[in-house]
Design an enzyme around this catalytic site. Structure first.
Site, PDB file in Angstrom:
ATOM      1  N   GLN A  71     -42.438 -67.029 -95.187  1.00 19.26           N
ATOM      2  CA  GLN A  71     -42.384 -68.453 -96.390  1.00 19.26           C
ATOM      3  C   GLN A  71     -43.570 -69.516 -95.989  1.00 19.26           C
ATOM      4  OE1 GLN A  71     -38.653 -69.786 -95.980  1.00 19.26           O
ATOM      5  NE2 GLN A  71     -37.893 -67.672 -95.001  1.00 19.26           N
ATOM      6  N   TYR A  72     -44.413 -69.316 -94.709  1.00 19.33           N
ATOM      7  CA  TYR A  72     -45.445 -69.993 -94.689  1.00 19.33           C
ATOM      8  C   TYR A  72     -47.473 -69.854 -95.032  1.00 19.33           C
ATOM      9  CZ  TYR A  72     -41.989 -72.680 -91.896  1.00 19.33           C
ATOM     10  OH  TYR A  72     -41.259 -73.466 -91.691  1.00 19.33           O
ATOM     11  N   LYS A  73     -47.183 -68.629 -95.777  1.00 20.11           N
ATOM     12  CA  LYS A  73     -48.548 -68.146 -95.885  1.00 20.11           C
ATOM     13  C   LYS A  73     -48.816 -68.702 -97.174  1.00 20.11           C
ATOM     14  CE  LYS A  73     -46.527 -64.270 -99.118  1.00 20.11           C
ATOM     15  NZ  LYS A  73     -46.193 -62.963 -99.836  1.00 20.11           N
TER      16      LYS A  73
END
Length: 322
Positions: A71-73
């Site tokens: 989700q943070y990529k």
């Protein structure tokens, strides 16, 4: 000569064994129970300004599994294989150059990298008060610093009322208690099973879901000074409607908040030594609660992360390392 070679080989094996440790790692993005595994790797070495601890406990946070799921990529690179965990408590095992505040053998807790392992590097830490168990200390940093930071960002005046969406989890529980210490009234949302828990923390509890605006209006007829989104459940527009001003809505969990004119409170940690010391001392004096829903051994880290990802938490989950 042969005997000497054998002895030297055995010494080398012993030395290699001493630098190995168990750690939780993942090699690709995915759900916790699909990608996490326990491996044996070398102990990390502290750089200047860092310390290494023998981990006693590490807190589980939503950022762990969100990062693991990718989700943070878009804005944070994960280099595989990657460890997991950003907070821990333990005993100092080695110190990097320039560190004078602690010595080997001191009990500490704080922020670090890959803390779900037998040994971990901390970059920010304070000494652990005797009255704070390792399990509690290992779960203090993220929740307390995030709560402190988002309350600073909201900047509501003492005596006013704020709304906390998702008040029963680790960060929400911290927000309620620290807000009350700042002289704020708190309306907190949670599931039906956590209403009494919120009341014990000092909040005015209510359920989330349909009719929230009407319920809040009855509980705070003079209005809401601001709202904090802790749950990240996609209700930023609803919170803005309740408060009446998007600039008075702060989220720590929903990146889309800024698209609606609300604010997103992000790291890096602020005033970390002060916050950790203050919260730990409050706990030691019985003035702060940190509810631990469950503890898990290191080998069950994937299970703990999977439970956290279900978003039905009361307080914190903790990994303990023998």
């Amino acid at each position: 000569m042969i005997q000497l070679c054998i002895i030297e080989s055995l010494k080398e094996i012993d030395m290699n064994a001493n630098v190995q440790m168990k750690a939780i790692r993942y090699n690709t993005y995915g759900a916790p129970e699909a990608v996490l595994e326990m491996v044996h790797i070398s102990k990390p070495e502290p750089l200047a300004g860092q310390i290494r601890i023998k981990v006693r406990a590490a807190g589980v946070n939503p950022s762990d599994w969100k990062r693991m799921e990718g989700q943070y990529k878009d804005f944070e690179e994960v280099v595989f294989p990657s460890g997991i965990g950003v907070e821990a408590s333990g005993v100092v095992d080695a110190v990097g150059a320039g560190v004078a505040s602690v010595s080997v053998g001191d009990a500490v807790f704080g922020y670090g990298n890959d803390t779900m392992a037998e040994y971990a590097i901390l970059s920010h830490w304070v000494k652990k008060p005797e009255g704070v168990p390792f399990e509690v200390a290992g779960a203090i940093p993220v929740a307390s610093e995030t709560a402190w930071r988002c309350l600073d960002d909201l900047n509501a005046n003492p005596g006013s009322t704020i709304l906390v969406s998702g008040a029963a989890g680790g960060i929400g529980s911290a927000v309620v208690q620290l807000a009350r210490r700042r002289g704020l009234q708190v309306i907190g949302t949670a599931g039906a099973g956590n209403q009494e828990y919120l009341h014990e923390l000092g909040a005015i509890p209510t359920t989330y879901g349909d009719g929230l605006k009407e319920r809040v209006k009855k509980l705070a007829p003079n209005g809401i000074a601001g709202a904090l989104d802790i749950a990240g459940s996609g209700n930023i527009p609803e919170l803005i409607d309740i408060v009446g001003d998007p600039s008075k809505v702060v989220s720590v969990a929903d990146f889309s908040a800024v698209e609606y004119g609300a604010r997103f409170s992000a790291g890096p940690p602020r005033h970390i030594q002060h916050v950790l010391s203050e919260v730990a001392n409050l706990y030691a004096k019985g003035l702060y609660q940190l509810h631990i829903q469950a503890v898990f051994p290191l080998k069950e880290t994937a299970r703990a992360q999977a439970i956290s990802s279900q978003k039905k938490m009361r307080g914190k989950l903790v990994i303990v390392v023998d």
